[in-house]
Design a protein around this motif. Structure first.
Motif, short mmCIF file in Angstrom:
data_model
loop_
_atom_site.label_atom_id
_atom_site.label_comp_id
_atom_site.label_asym_id
_atom_site.label_seq_id
_atom_site.Cartn_x
_atom_site.Cartn_y
_atom_site.Cartn_z
N GLU A 1 0.83 -1.21 0.00
CA GLU A 1 0.00 0.00 0.00
C GLU A 1 0.87 1.26 0.00
O GLU A 1 0.51 2.26 -0.63
CB GLU A 1 -0.97 -0.01 1.18
CG GLU A 1 -2.07 -1.05 1.06
CD GLU A 1 -2.88 -0.94 -0.22
OE1 GLU A 1 -3.34 0.17 -0.56
OE2 GLU A 1 -3.06 -1.96 -0.89
N ASP B 1 1.30 6.28 -7.11
CA ASP B 1 0.19 7.15 -7.48
C ASP B 1 0.63 8.62 -7.50
O ASP B 1 0.16 9.39 -8.32
CB ASP B 1 -0.98 6.95 -6.52
CG ASP B 1 -2.25 7.57 -7.06
OD1 ASP B 1 -2.66 7.19 -8.17
OD2 ASP B 1 -2.82 8.44 -6.38
N THR C 1 -5.04 7.53 -9.36
CA THR C 1 -6.34 6.97 -8.99
C THR C 1 -6.72 7.51 -7.62
O THR C 1 -5.85 7.68 -6.76
CB THR C 1 -6.29 5.44 -8.94
OG1 THR C 1 -5.24 5.04 -8.06
CG2 THR C 1 -6.03 4.85 -10.31
N PRO C 2 -7.98 7.79 -7.43
CA PRO C 2 -8.37 8.29 -6.11
C PRO C 2 -8.19 7.20 -5.05
O PRO C 2 -8.67 6.08 -5.21
CB PRO C 2 -9.85 8.66 -6.28
CG PRO C 2 -10.30 7.95 -7.51
CD PRO C 2 -9.10 7.69 -8.34
N MET C 3 -7.45 7.54 -4.01
CA MET C 3 -7.22 6.58 -2.93
C MET C 3 -7.96 7.05 -1.69
O MET C 3 -7.88 8.22 -1.32
CB MET C 3 -5.74 6.45 -2.64
CG MET C 3 -4.96 5.80 -3.73
SD MET C 3 -3.34 5.36 -3.14
CE MET C 3 -2.76 4.43 -4.49
N THR C 4 -8.67 6.12 -1.09
CA THR C 4 -9.38 6.42 0.14
C THR C 4 -8.98 5.41 1.20
O THR C 4 -8.38 4.37 0.88
CB THR C 4 -10.91 6.34 -0.08
OG1 THR C 4 -11.24 4.99 -0.41
CG2 THR C 4 -11.37 7.27 -1.19
N LEU C 5 -9.32 5.71 2.42
CA LEU C 5 -9.03 4.78 3.50
C LEU C 5 -9.79 3.47 3.29
O LEU C 5 -9.25 2.38 3.52
CB LEU C 5 -9.41 5.40 4.85
CG LEU C 5 -9.17 4.55 6.08
CD1 LEU C 5 -7.70 4.18 6.21
CD2 LEU C 5 -9.65 5.26 7.34
N VAL C 6 -11.02 3.56 2.80
CA VAL C 6 -11.83 2.36 2.55
C VAL C 6 -11.15 1.49 1.48
O VAL C 6 -11.07 0.27 1.62
CB VAL C 6 -13.26 2.74 2.14
CG1 VAL C 6 -14.04 1.53 1.66
CG2 VAL C 6 -13.98 3.43 3.27
N ASP C 7 -10.63 2.12 0.43
CA ASP C 7 -9.94 1.38 -0.63
C ASP C 7 -8.69 0.69 -0.07
O ASP C 7 -8.45 -0.49 -0.34
CB ASP C 7 -9.55 2.32 -1.77
CG ASP C 7 -8.70 1.63 -2.82
OD1 ASP C 7 -9.22 0.70 -3.47
OD2 ASP C 7 -7.52 2.01 -2.97
N THR C 8 -7.92 1.42 0.70
CA THR C 8 -6.69 0.86 1.26
C THR C 8 -6.99 -0.30 2.21
O THR C 8 -6.35 -1.36 2.12
CB THR C 8 -5.89 1.96 2.00
OG1 THR C 8 -5.57 2.98 1.05
CG2 THR C 8 -4.62 1.41 2.60
#
Length: 137
Positions: free
Chosen positions: A92, A99, A106-113
């Protein structure tokens, strides 16, 4: 044999190296995650499988006195999952760095990570569970 050759270590980690190279030289440069956003989930599942597979292979090439003797089986699984968790954290961090410099951000969010990390751990569990039927891990 107390010496571990670099060739054996590279062979042990070859599954993980192949997946990392595929991601670094195919998926990311060609923006495949932008074209197929759903590619992210199977890649992290595969990443967890090959991380666990590579770690098990690595432990097999170590001399017996260097291998951790962990009993019972559930504790050994916890050890393997902990090792894969460290690899997913490193992955990660790599994604964030890539990125930042990528022409395909790409948009990275805490939920995605967290989802990526969970998928990696699920892949590791899948490998360890299937490998348990084949032989002792």
């Amino acid at each position: 044999m107390n010496n571990v050759s670099i060739t054996k270590v590279v062979r042990a980690f070859l599954p993980m190296i192949v997946v990392f190279a595929w991601d670094a030289f195919i998926n990311n440069p060609f923006g495949l995650y932008g074209l197929w956003p759903s590619l992210d989930v199977p890649m992290h599942l595969i990443g967890g499988v090959v991380a666990a597979w590579s770690l098990v292979r690595f432990m097999a090439v170590l001399p017996a006195k260097w291998r951790p003797m962990i009993r019972p089986v559930w504790a050994r699984y916890f050890f393997w999952l902990g090792q894969v968790a460290l690899i997913t954290i490193a992955w990660e961090i790599y994604e964030v760095i890539f990125d930042y410099f990528s022409p395909f951000p790409t948009p990275m969010t805490l939920v995605d990570t967290l989802g990526d990390m969970l998928n990696g751990l699920c892949g590791a569990l899948l490998y360890l569970s299937l490998n348990r039927f084949k032989k002792k891990v």
